[in-house]
Design a protein around this motif. Structure first.
Motif, PDB file in Angstrom:
ATOM      1  N   PRO A 112      16.344  27.036  26.191  1.00 22.98           N
ATOM      2  CA  PRO A 112      14.907  27.124  26.521  1.00 22.98           C
ATOM      3  C   PRO A 112      14.687  26.833  28.001  1.00 22.98           C
ATOM      4  N   PRO A 113      13.611  27.349  28.557  1.00 27.20           N
ATOM      5  CA  PRO A 113      13.331  27.085  29.968  1.00 27.20           C
ATOM      6  C   PRO A 113      13.035  25.608  30.211  1.00 27.20           C
ATOM      7  N   ILE A 114      13.298  25.172  31.415  1.00 25.54           N
ATOM      8  CA  ILE A 114      13.047  23.789  31.818  1.00 25.54           C
ATOM      9  C   ILE A 114      11.932  23.793  32.863  1.00 25.54           C
ATOM     10  N   LEU A 115      10.959  22.914  32.686  1.00 21.84           N
ATOM     11  CA  LEU A 115       9.874  22.796  33.647  1.00 21.84           C
ATOM     12  C   LEU A 115      10.298  21.867  34.778  1.00 21.84           C
ATOM     13  N   LYS A 116      10.267  22.386  35.997  1.00 18.24           N
ATOM     14  CA  LYS A 116      10.492  21.571  37.192  1.00 18.24           C
ATOM     15  C   LYS A 116       9.138  21.444  37.862  1.00 18.24           C
ATOM     16  N   SER A 117       8.583  20.227  37.809  1.00 17.69           N
ATOM     17  CA  SER A 117       7.223  20.036  38.306  1.00 17.69           C
ATOM     18  C   SER A 117       7.068  18.650  38.903  1.00 17.69           C
ATOM     19  N   ALA A 118       6.316  18.565  39.983  1.00 21.94           N
ATOM     20  CA  ALA A 118       6.049  17.275  40.616  1.00 21.94           C
ATOM     21  C   ALA A 118       5.103  16.454  39.753  1.00 21.94           C
ATOM     22  N   GLU A 119       5.380  15.169  39.673  1.00 23.07           N
ATOM     23  CA  GLU A 119       4.465  14.253  39.009  1.00 23.07           C
ATOM     24  C   GLU A 119       3.263  14.002  39.920  1.00 23.07           C
ATOM     25  N   VAL A 120       2.100  13.877  39.301  1.00 26.29           N
ATOM     26  CA  VAL A 120       0.871  13.528  40.005  1.00 26.29           C
ATOM     27  C   VAL A 120       0.392  12.227  39.373  1.00 26.29           C
ATOM     28  N   VAL A 121       0.304  11.170  40.169  1.00 27.91           N
ATOM     29  CA  VAL A 121       0.011   9.838  39.659  1.00 27.91           C
ATOM     30  C   VAL A 121      -1.297   9.336  40.263  1.00 27.91           C
ATOM     31  N   ASN A 122      -2.161   8.813  39.419  1.00 30.49           N
ATOM     32  CA  ASN A 122      -3.395   8.220  39.914  1.00 30.49           C
ATOM     33  C   ASN A 122      -3.071   6.806  40.391  1.00 30.49           C
ATOM     34  N   LEU A 123      -3.277   6.561  41.673  1.00 27.67           N
ATOM     35  CA  LEU A 123      -2.963   5.267  42.283  1.00 27.67           C
ATOM     36  C   LEU A 123      -4.143   4.313  42.275  1.00 27.67           C
ATOM     37  N   SER A 124      -5.325   4.795  41.913  1.00 23.17           N
ATOM     38  CA  SER A 124      -6.524   3.963  41.984  1.00 23.17           C
ATOM     39  C   SER A 124      -6.595   2.932  40.876  1.00 23.17           C
ATOM     40  N   ARG A 125      -5.697   2.982  39.931  1.00 29.77           N
ATOM     41  CA  ARG A 125      -5.699   1.964  38.885  1.00 29.77           C
ATOM     42  C   ARG A 125      -5.133   0.646  39.386  1.00 29.77           C
ATOM     43  N   ASN A 126      -4.489   0.683  40.541  1.00 31.85           N
ATOM     44  CA  ASN A 126      -3.899  -0.519  41.110  1.00 31.85           C
ATOM     45  C   ASN A 126      -4.991  -1.463  41.596  1.00 31.85           C
TER      46      ASN A 126
END
Length: 147
Positions: A112-126
């Motif tokens: 099956p295909p593999i998804l190569k994708s950048a993570e997007v993280v919300n930093l405002s919870r800090n």
């Protein structure tokens, strides 16, 4: 302890709590995001994740042999269809990929295909605790808080 301390002593407790409004703190890019782009698409619904205009987000690198640095942006507006308009306070200096690798990682065309994708993280919870830099003001180390 020094003269600039934030903490407790003698068995004290300190509880610091942030907002619980955020249902999901990270997602993945839906589409590649490149130089000059100001809009990103993500895999999850931005509003249902609890993300808001003004939140700081970080996008992970996807370049081969990356040095591990990502980039941070601020959400300028939420456009719908899992799309976010970014404020360009930091110049975009790298491409962040979101693509499927067909045939698996080893070239097995039955895999099956593999998804190569950048993570997007919300930093405002800090929770960010800052103070003024008073290095120019001498501190008296003999003054200790007793309370």
């Amino acid at each position: 302890m020094g003269t600039r301390v934030f903490g407790t002593d003698m068995g004290g407790n300190m509880n610091i709590e942030g907002s619980n409004d955020m249902k999901r703190t990270w997602t993945l890019l839906r589409d590649s995001f490149g130089l000059g782009d100001g809009v990103i698409g993500v895999l999850h619904d931005v509003a249902s994740m609890g993300w808001k205009v003004g939140d700081r987000i970080g996008i992970a690198p996807t370049t081969h042999g990356s040095d591990g640095t990502g980039q941070t942006f601020t959400i300028a507006s939420i456009l719908g269809n899992n799309t976010i308009q970014l404020s360009h306070t930091n110049p975009l200096d790298q491409i962040h990929e979101a693509t499927f690798i067909h045939g698996g990682a080893g070239g097995d065309h039955g895999a099956p295909p593999i998804l190569k994708s950048a993570e997007v993280v919300n930093l405002s919870r800090n929770i960010i605790i800052t103070g003024d830099d008073f290095e120019h003001v001498p501190c008296d180390a003999s003054i200790l808080s007793s309370g």
